[in-house]
Each structure stands twice: as structure tokens, then as C-alpha cells.
Design a protein around this motif. Structure first.
Motif, PDB file in Angstrom:
ATOM      1  N   GLU A 116       0.826  -1.215   0.000  1.00 44.98           N
ATOM      2  CA  GLU A 116       0.000   0.000   0.000  1.00 44.98           C
ATOM      3  C   GLU A 116       0.855   1.258   0.000  1.00 44.98           C
ATOM      4  OE1 GLU A 116      -2.966   0.354   2.985  1.00 44.98           O
ATOM      5  OE2 GLU A 116      -4.042  -1.419   2.327  1.00 44.98           O
ATOM      6  N   LYS A 117       1.877   1.286   0.835  1.00 46.12           N
ATOM      7  CA  LYS A 117       2.753   2.463   0.912  1.00 46.12           C
ATOM      8  C   LYS A 117       3.396   2.750  -0.441  1.00 46.12           C
ATOM      9  CE  LYS A 117       3.882   1.971   5.794  1.00 46.12           C
ATOM     10  NZ  LYS A 117       4.903   1.578   6.768  1.00 46.12           N
ATOM     11  N   LYS A 118       3.885   1.706  -1.088  1.00 44.97           N
ATOM     12  CA  LYS A 118       4.540   1.878  -2.396  1.00 44.97           C
ATOM     13  C   LYS A 118       3.553   2.384  -3.448  1.00 44.97           C
ATOM     14  CE  LYS A 118       8.295  -1.326  -1.652  1.00 44.97           C
ATOM     15  NZ  LYS A 118       8.994  -2.525  -2.077  1.00 44.97           N
ATOM     16  N   ILE A 119       2.352   1.842  -3.446  1.00 44.96           N
ATOM     17  CA  ILE A 119       1.333   2.281  -4.405  1.00 44.96           C
ATOM     18  C   ILE A 119       0.980   3.737  -4.159  1.00 44.96           C
ATOM     19  CG2 ILE A 119      -1.089   2.003  -5.085  1.00 44.96           C
ATOM     20  CD1 ILE A 119      -0.689  -1.036  -4.637  1.00 44.96           C
ATOM     21  N   GLU A 120       0.766   4.104  -2.910  1.00 48.43           N
ATOM     22  CA  GLU A 120       0.410   5.483  -2.585  1.00 48.43           C
ATOM     23  C   GLU A 120       1.515   6.447  -3.001  1.00 48.43           C
ATOM     24  OE1 GLU A 120      -2.740   4.919   1.088  1.00 48.43           O
ATOM     25  OE2 GLU A 120      -0.692   5.517   1.576  1.00 48.43           O
ATOM     26  N   SER A 122       4.018   5.937  -5.296  1.00 49.40           N
ATOM     27  CA  SER A 122       4.316   5.955  -6.727  1.00 49.40           C
ATOM     28  C   SER A 122       3.166   6.465  -7.590  1.00 49.40           C
ATOM     29  CB  SER A 122       4.732   4.558  -7.207  1.00 49.40           C
ATOM     30  OG  SER A 122       3.667   3.648  -7.075  1.00 49.40           O
ATOM     31  N   HIS A 123       1.928   6.323  -7.111  1.00 50.32           N
ATOM     32  CA  HIS A 123       0.778   6.716  -7.918  1.00 50.32           C
ATOM     33  C   HIS A 123       0.004   7.907  -7.362  1.00 50.32           C
ATOM     34  CE1 HIS A 123       0.946   3.235 -10.645  1.00 50.32           C
ATOM     35  NE2 HIS A 123       1.338   2.560  -9.585  1.00 50.32           N
ATOM     36  N   GLY A 124       0.368   8.356  -6.164  1.00 51.56           N
ATOM     37  CA  GLY A 124      -0.373   9.450  -5.558  1.00 51.56           C
ATOM     38  C   GLY A 124      -1.818   9.061  -5.272  1.00 51.56           C
ATOM     39  N   PHE A 125      -2.028   7.805  -5.001  1.00 55.50           N
ATOM     40  CA  PHE A 125      -3.365   7.237  -4.803  1.00 55.50           C
ATOM     41  C   PHE A 125      -3.546   6.925  -3.329  1.00 55.50           C
ATOM     42  CE2 PHE A 125      -6.397   3.689  -4.797  1.00 55.50           C
ATOM     43  CZ  PHE A 125      -7.364   4.171  -5.654  1.00 55.50           C
ATOM     44  N   LYS A 126      -4.547   7.519  -2.682  1.00 55.81           N
ATOM     45  CA  LYS A 126      -4.805   7.275  -1.266  1.00 55.81           C
ATOM     46  C   LYS A 126      -5.701   6.045  -1.128  1.00 55.81           C
ATOM     47  CE  LYS A 126      -5.060   7.861   3.149  1.00 55.81           C
ATOM     48  NZ  LYS A 126      -4.278   6.874   3.832  1.00 55.81           N
ATOM     49  N   ILE A 127      -5.134   4.965  -0.645  1.00 55.73           N
ATOM     50  CA  ILE A 127      -5.874   3.714  -0.485  1.00 55.73           C
ATOM     51  C   ILE A 127      -6.707   3.783   0.786  1.00 55.73           C
ATOM     52  CG2 ILE A 127      -5.667   1.220  -0.111  1.00 55.73           C
ATOM     53  CD1 ILE A 127      -3.086   1.378  -1.820  1.00 55.73           C
ATOM     54  N   GLU A 128      -7.982   3.496   0.649  1.00 54.09           N
ATOM     55  CA  GLU A 128      -8.885   3.487   1.799  1.00 54.09           C
ATOM     56  C   GLU A 128      -9.082   2.090   2.358  1.00 54.09           C
ATOM     57  OE1 GLU A 128     -12.366   5.263   0.145  1.00 54.09           O
ATOM     58  OE2 GLU A 128     -11.582   7.299   0.387  1.00 54.09           O
TER      59      GLU A 128
END
Length: 149
Positions: A116-120, A122-128
Motif C-alpha cells: 500500500e505504501k509503495k502504491i500510494e 508511486s501513484h499518488g493514490f490514497k488507499i482506503e
């Protein structure tokens, strides 16, 4: 989650905590580890109040799902299963699903924190939230009682 909190959630959304809703909640609470289908919930509810129909169970589950009281699990083609949402749970836990008996077991470790941290980042995407399911053969269905290699 206890019924007191569920009642507060319902009332704050403009719904009454009826006796029928309370009974469905109590069945979910009592059998939460089993991840019951609506039909299974109805079977247990009818033992305590034979006047509650399956449509009432479905409507109650829909309401509970919309209000965040339950989590709807789409495990396989056999239909949805339900479990109570736990208080203060940041993410849903994960599930092990048996391909033979459709049994469901919970994995209480959040395995995806680093992903999740890597996705957030690298993509600027806030995972809920996220959901992870593992499919295989449970210990009870495996003839040797061990995981095969």
C-alpha cells in the motif's frame, strides 16, 4: 462491533433499531466466524422468531451493509456471505477460502501494508481499503490433513 454501536449508527442515519434488526445482528454476532449466507442467517433467525421472512433478512443485511455494520463477502458463485465489521479496524482482514467445502477462515494479519505504501507513493493514490482472498483446500478437506506440495 456491539449492538449498542450498531443501534447508534442506525439511529444517526434515521433508522430504527427494530427487534427484527436486533435479532439479525445477534445471529451475525453469534456466528460471525462462520461468514453466513442470508439463507443461513434466516434459518437461525426463524428458530427464534418464526415470523421473520427471508425478505426481512435481505433488507436488514442491505441496510447493515450500506451503514457499514456488516461486510459483504463475495466468496464464490454460491452467493454473498456476511460478517460484522470490527470496531476501529483500519483494514479488513483477509480470507482463506476452501475450493471443496467453500469454508472461510480469517487471516488476521494485514499483509499489504508495504505494498500500500509503495502504491500510494508511486501513484499518488490514497488507499482506503483492500481485500485479499486465498483459494485452496482447507485442512479438513485435505485427506492427509497437511498442505500438499
Amino acid at each position: 462491533m456491539d449492538f449498542k454501536l450498531a443501534k447508534e449508527i442506525m439511529q444517526s442515519a434515521g433508522y430504527k433499531a427494530t427487534g427484527q434488526r436486533k435479532l439479525v445482528f445477534e445471529i451475525l454476532e453469534r456466528y460471525n466466524e462462520e461468514h453466513l449466507t442470508p439463507e443461513e442467517i434466516h434459518k437461525y433467525v426463524k428458530k427464534e422468531n418464526e415470523n421473520i421472512g427471508i425478505a426481512t433478512v435481505y433488507r436488514t443485511l442491505l441496510l447493515f451493509d450500506n451503514l457499514g455494520i456488516v461486510q459483504k463477502l463475495n466468496i464464490d458463485d454460491s452467493g454473498a456471505r456476511y460478517e460484522l465489521v470490527e470496531e476501529l479496524e483500519g483494514h479488513h482482514h483477509h480470507h482463506l477460502i476452501c475450493s471443496k467445502c467453500s469454508g472461510v477462515e480469517e487471516v488476521r494479519v494485514d499483509l499489504l501494508d508495504e505494498v500500500e505504501k509503495k502504491i500510494e507513493e508511486s501513484h499518488g493514490f490514497k488507499i482506503e481499503n483492500h481485500e485479499l482472498k486465498f483459494y485452496g483446500i482447507c485442512k479438513n478437506c485435505n485427506e492427509e490433513g497437511e498442505i500438499c506440495e
